[in-house]
Design an enzyme around this catalytic site. Structure first.
Site, PDB file in Angstrom:
ATOM      1  N   GLU B  65      39.104  43.404  40.625  1.00 56.77           N
ATOM      2  CA  GLU B  65      38.777  41.823  40.325  1.00 56.77           C
ATOM      3  C   GLU B  65      37.475  41.280  40.721  1.00 56.77           C
ATOM      4  OE1 GLU B  65      41.385  43.250  42.027  1.00 56.77           O
ATOM      5  OE2 GLU B  65      43.163  42.305  41.290  1.00 56.77           O
ATOM      6  N   PHE B 127      55.025  39.036  50.863  1.00 59.64           N
ATOM      7  CA  PHE B 127      54.320  40.064  50.231  1.00 59.64           C
ATOM      8  C   PHE B 127      53.346  39.852  49.384  1.00 59.64           C
ATOM      9  CE2 PHE B 127      53.623  43.163  46.605  1.00 59.64           C
ATOM     10  CZ  PHE B 127      53.441  44.171  47.377  1.00 59.64           C
ATOM     11  N   GLN B 128      52.125  40.107  49.598  1.00 59.50           N
ATOM     12  CA  GLN B 128      50.930  39.764  48.824  1.00 59.50           C
ATOM     13  C   GLN B 128      50.395  38.293  49.022  1.00 59.50           C
ATOM     14  OE1 GLN B 128      51.055  41.517  44.804  1.00 59.50           O
ATOM     15  NE2 GLN B 128      50.176  43.376  45.572  1.00 59.50           N
ATOM     16  N   LYS B 177      54.328  30.770  42.185  1.00 60.33           N
ATOM     17  CA  LYS B 177      54.977  31.613  41.013  1.00 60.33           C
ATOM     18  C   LYS B 177      55.930  30.634  40.480  1.00 60.33           C
ATOM     19  CE  LYS B 177      56.943  36.249  40.059  1.00 60.33           C
ATOM     20  NZ  LYS B 177      57.037  37.572  40.526  1.00 60.33           N
ATOM     21  N   MET B 490      15.344  49.493  48.040  1.00 54.48           N
ATOM     22  CA  MET B 490      14.727  48.377  48.505  1.00 54.48           C
ATOM     23  C   MET B 490      14.890  48.645  49.886  1.00 54.48           C
ATOM     24  SD  MET B 490      12.942  45.653  48.016  1.00 54.48           S
ATOM     25  CE  MET B 490      13.158  44.593  46.329  1.00 54.48           C
TER      26      MET B 490
END
Lengths: 187, 575
Positions: B65, B127-128, B177, B490
């Site tokens: 993502e 959940f999630q 949802k 760097m």
């Protein structure tokens, strides 16, 4: 190094969930401690008002205010010094009953809210120093509970800055709508 | 900022549909054609609806993502449109946080839609479930949660308006949802204003008069251009201002390409690894004109010394930037596309030939002591600067250059040279390693007619290397130049200069990038010797599809010039 002083910040916003934490985060990021904070609906329906008291430098307070105003749901933010506002706090004391307590509270211009057989609840409004002083005086007699609100304040100036701002916004909106419909016509 | 003014109120009424369909219809009304995303449990209803919109909405399936957000950033930066991402709740959402922070710092317009657990489960550690609106408060311009299907169109209208108007930024819309599955009559009204939000503050005419007076009186002025000019589509307005005022102009990292590198008044890049002239002469300036830039500490070095002998005019759309770092003697708030012409109108035509000639003297010093040795090194190993220069020549300085973060970023910014605007996509404010590869994917999709070349190091590439799979699946012809020194270059440079060469965990033992490239279907070539470089670059340029050119470069090269962190910029070091 500029010296710190007290500021009363008033924030007017839409009533949006989570905005309080967005506003307080601005102070956290700059490591400015909030001395007191109250929030409620303002005189204008649907517009929320936060009154925030901080001690900081003139420069930091300006930067903080601009960061707060940047929040999409914040309408306008104003900063005042204590001299520019009339401010008040409210304190409640639950004290063990005794004759000397009753004499003391009468002398201090408080409101008695409740008298029970073994305690009384009194209310005092004033500046923090005043409510704090009464707390110190009551302590020897047994303060069972003590609570103090945040500061609320009204500005001394005759101008209603938020109203002026909203009128200005409304005027700009009307102008831009008029301009838009002009353009449409000419097209 | 470019579209808010010509947005007209537009109402579209339609039939009853699910929240998911309403979301996709909202995308279409807002002109979205590309989504970057990754499905998951709490966003399945939207993906199900998307199946019927494949002919109208192109969805790029990324591999992580974070890649979706960086790709959307690349897309937005080259096209000037809002980048759009679609991900699920919980881990899908939290994986985007780095990208959001990057987009906020670099003012990139994004709308990220996240799925959320059903509204009845909110706050139950379902959940999630994560409190994503809470998490992203600090990394978004605005965010909201939607719990009912009928609220989706209004939320999307506000999201797009906020993301693209004023100083652009990322917006999150978190949709439960049940809101995706519920149904409601579809009614879409584009937003053209929000009561509590002033996207473009009005300039004060008195300030413009004052600014014009300072410009007319200045003997040693310097204009400093930032990304505000690009975001405001104000390149032509800037050009007119520069031509009339005659002032030399320098650019911040994110402002690069707003002014062509070979423009007569252009004197180089500001900042830590910028050009010698605009840094060393900072204290000689008697007027600094900041145009759509925010005085990042990588630009100012020590703010107390920055422009210490100069008055400062600050043209800026975001009032919170005025005086944040550097005190502005004359702040001019507003969109530079509006304020620059107002300023140009007020000033007298001038020339500053002798003053500009002084910058050319600085250029000669830098050319002799830094650029020539960087582009024509004496040792056997290829240097990063010459690799960038070889690519730039092959493309005649005309490509969209995407970079990762670190040494290759600075070499690309210093040595590519730009002909037209929106030609550099780089992570400036946040400095996000791993930005480059996914951003290059988005850049190619946002500017399909242009060549897109990514410069990336071996460290940064491996942070988001899984996006090679996205390139493979979606057949995105980006050209990747991997400048491999098997170091986090760097950081190693800082360790060499400031930490007594104690190379604590900056050496990388790398995998075989050729095998990785081939496994992902990319053409690949590795170059170690100078004499092969041009030929390899030509081969890469000619390739139809994606190409990974690995250049094994000198392992311990440093980027110069350099302003040590926190030092006055005039203390810039050439070696």
């Amino acid at each position: 190094m500029e010296t710190e002083q007290e500021y009363i910040i008033t924030v007017f916003s839409e009533n949006k969930v989570g905005l309080l934490s967005q506003i307080t985060t601005v102070f956290t990021c700059r490591n400015v401690n909030i001395e007191s904070l109250t929030t409620s609906e303002s005189a204008l329906q649907g517009i929320h008002k936060f009154t925030i008291v901080v001690r900081t430098t003139p420069e930091t307070v300006q930067k903080v205010v601009r960061q707060i105003e940047k929040k999409i749901d914040v309408l306008k933010t104003f900063v005042y010094t204590p001299e520019e506002v009339v401010q008040q706090e409210i304190a409640l004391y639950k004290v063990t009953r005794s004759n000397s307590v009753e004499q003391l509270v009468r002398r201090h211009n408080v409101r008695i809210l409740e008298i029970d057989t073994d305690y009384i609840v009194v209310e005092k409004t004033g500046h923090k120093e005043e409510t704090q002083q009464l707390f110190r005086l009551l302590q020897p007699y047994g303060v069972q509970q003590f609570v103090r609100s945040g500061t609320v304040a009204v500005i001394k100036s005759r101008r209603e800055l938020l109203n002026e701002y909203l009128e200005e916004l409304e005027k700009l909106r009307r102008e831009s709508e008029a301009a838009a419909s002009e353009t449409e016509k000419s097209n | 900022m470019n579209s808010s003014s010509d947005e007209t109120q537009q109402t579209v009424d339609g039939p009853r549909m699910t929240g998911s369909q309403a979301l996709l219809e909202s995308f279409l009304i807002e002109g979205v054609d590309t989504l970057f995303g990754y499905p998951g449990g709490a966003i399945i209803p939207v993906y199900d609806a998307l199946y019927d919109y494949r002919d109208r909405l192109r969805h790029i399936l990324v591999r992580h993502e974070q890649g979706a957000v960086h790709a959307a950033q690349g897309y937005a930066r080259v096209s000037g449109r809002v980048g759009v991402c679609l991900v699920t709740s919980g881990p899908g959402a939290t994986n985007t946080v780095t990208g959001l922070a990057d987009a906020l710092m670099d003012s990139t317009p994004l709308v990220l839609v996240t799925g959320q657990v059903g509204s009845s489960l909110l706050g139950t550690d379902a959940f999630q479930e994560t409190n994503f609106v809470g998490i992203t408060q600090a990394v978004t311009k605005w965010n909201c949660q939607v719990k009912r299907a009928e609220e989706i169109p209004a939320a999307m209208a506000k999201a797009f308006y906020v993301a693209r108007s004023g100083r652009p930024g990322p917006v999150v819309v978190d949709i439960t949802k049940d809101a995706q599955c519920g149904s409601a009559p579809f009614h879409y009204e584009k937003i053209t204003s929000i009561r509590s939000y002033v996207p473009v503050p009005e300039p004060d005419p008195a300030r413009l008069d004052e600014a014009a007076r300072l410009i007319d009186e200045a003997r040693r002025p310097l204009a400093m251009v930032g990304q505000g000019v690009i975001l405001g589509n104000a390149e032509a307005e800037l050009k007119a201002f520069l031509e009339k005022s005659g002032v030399p102009v320098a650019s911040t990292l994110l402002g690069l390409s707003a002014v062509p590198t070979d423009a007569p008044q252009y004197v180089g890049m500001l900042g830590m690894h910028g050009n010698y002239g605009p840094n060393i002469r900072n204290r000689d300036c008697d007027l600094l004109i900041a145009i759509g830039m925010r005085f990042d500490d990588r630009v100012t070095g020590s703010p107390a010394h920055f422009g210490e002998n100069a008055r400062i005019i600050h043209l800026e759309i975001d009032p919170a930037e005025i005086g944040k770092i550097i005190h502005a003697d004359v702040p001019v708030t507003g969109d530079v596309r509006q304020t620059l012409p107002q300023l140009t109108e007020r000033i007298h035509k001038r020339r500053h030939d002798a003053w500009i000639a002084g910058f050319r003297d600085c250029d000669r010093i830098e050319q002799e002591r830094v650029i020539r040795p960087a582009l024509h090194p004496s040792g056997p190993r290829i240097h990063m600067g010459e690799a960038v220069d070889t690519v730039a020549r092959a493309y005649a300085n005309d490509a969209v250059v995407v970079t990762d973060v670190g040494q290759q970023q600075m070499f690309a910014a210093r040595y590519f040279g730009f002909r037209r605007t929106r030609s550099l996509v780089t992570s400036g404010g946040l400095g996000t390693m791993g930005f480059g590869l996914p951003a290059a994917i988005g850049a190619k999709l946002g500017a399909p007619d242009r060549d897109v070349v990514l410069f990336v190091g071996d460290g940064g590439l491996q942070m988001t290397i899984q996006e090679l799979g996205t390139i493979f699946q979606s057949k995105i012809p980006v050209k990747i130049v991997l400048l491999n020194n098997s170091f986090l270059g760097m950081v190693r440079q800082w360790q060499e200069l400031f930490y007594d060469s104690r190379y604590s965990f900056t050496e990388l033992v790398n995998p075989d990038f050729g095998m990785i490239a081939r496994a992902n279907g990319l053409a690949y070539r590795c170059v170690e010797h100078r004499e092969e470089l041009s030929d390899a670059v030509a081969e890469m340029k000619a390739a139809k599809g994606a190409y990974l050119l690995e250049v094994r470069v000198d392992r311990q090269e440093n980027v110069f010039p350099m302003v040590p962190a926190g030092a006055p910029v005039a203390e810039i070091r050439l070696e």
